[in-house]
Scaffold this active site. Structure first.
Site, PDB file in Angstrom:
ATOM      1  CB  THR A  99      -0.911   0.103   1.213  1.00  9.77           C
ATOM      2  OG1 THR A  99      -1.550  -1.156   1.313  1.00  9.77           O
ATOM      3  CG2 THR A  99      -1.881   1.183   1.321  1.00  9.77           C
ATOM      4  CE  LYS A 174      -5.211  -2.337   2.107  1.00 12.19           C
ATOM      5  NZ  LYS A 174      -4.004  -2.952   1.888  1.00 12.19           N
TER       6      LYS A 174
END
Length: 275
Positions: A99, A174
């Protein structure tokens, strides 16, 4: 036994709590999979599998057509990709499961395109249990053809796999997801504090909330902790992701402010807990 995927060699870098089970799913599915790790002991769990090993990132890049990356942060992703782009063959696909900031993967995609290499941003949700079971959610951004070619790999560890747009789209979704998670945990913390103030037994309150319309995954996560101290490490990672969303949207964005307002008191408590 011969591999059911004899023509595709995969690589994987980042064998942490989530990356390790992802790599294991790829290996167990029959993909020839090459691993690299900074610490040799990280590779020990794979000694009895069909995994192959590379002495350097350059060696791994030169041997593989699909490379998964699941390292911690933007700097780590950039460092690994810089090496890969200098050693990989044209046609290689790099799936970034970390991420990171959407601009990080967009910048890398631009560099990779000049080498004939495709970047797919492919962050995942579900944690180690979902990775082990092969039911992660994958949020994909990138060229549709590159994603299509990588789908047999993604299906080894993913259940819901969605292409959201071009490179960067997966990271945007995300960080929204993670910001909502930590905001929900923060709201759950506030609800438990309200119950305590009103003299309600904590265990009974949690049981009833989890069976009622106020339930959430954030409440489930918070209910497993005695105190916010139990989320010190996870809180630091989610604070990073909340910060990424604020960077993308701007701190004055109403959605960013609302999510931050809900999450920050809990994150502060978690950060103040002893290491």
């Amino acid at each position: 036994m011969s591999s059911p995927h004899p023509t595709l060699t995969c690589g994987f870098i980042g064998l942490g709590s989530q990356g390790a089970p992802i790599a294991r799913r790829m290996i167990d599915a029959g993909f020839e999979t090459v691993l690299w790790a900074r610490r040799p002991e990280t590779l020990e769990p794979y000694q009895e599998t069909g995994a192959r090993y590379a002495g350097t990132v350059e060696e791994l890049a030169g041997r593989c057509e699909h490379i998964g990356i699941c390292v911690v942060n933007d700097n780590d992703v950039r460092q690994v990709c810089d090496v890969i782009l200098g050693a990989a063959r044209a046609g290689t696909r790099i799936a970034i499961h970390s991420t990171v900031h959407p601009e990080t993967v967009r910048d890398l995609a631009s560099q990779a395109a000049a080498c004939g290499i495709s970047i797919i941003d492919a962050p995942v949700s579900g944690g180690s249990p979902a990775a082990e079971a092969g039911v992660l959610t994958l949020m994909l951004g990138g060229d549709a053809r590159a994603i299509e070619l990588s789908m047999p790999v993604f299906r080894t560890f993913g259940k819901l796999i969605v292409r959201l747009g071009e490179v960067g789209a997966g990271q945007k979704v995300k960080i929204i997801n993670n910001s909502l998670l930590v905001a929900n945990i923060g709201l759950a913390q506030a609800a438990l504090e309200a119950g305590e103030t009103l003299g309600i037994d904590r265990a009974s309150l949690i049981e009833l909330l989890l069976a009622s319309s106020g339930r959430s995954f954030g409440l489930e996560v918070r209910s497993r902790m005695e105190t916010p101290a139990g989320f010190r490490h996870g809180g630091a990672l989610l604070r990073k992701d909340l910060g990424l969303l604020e960077e993308v949207l701007g701190e004055e964005s109403a959605p960013a402010r609302q999510l931050s307002h809900a999450a920050t008191p809990f994150l502060n408590e978690a950060a103040q807990a002893p290491a």
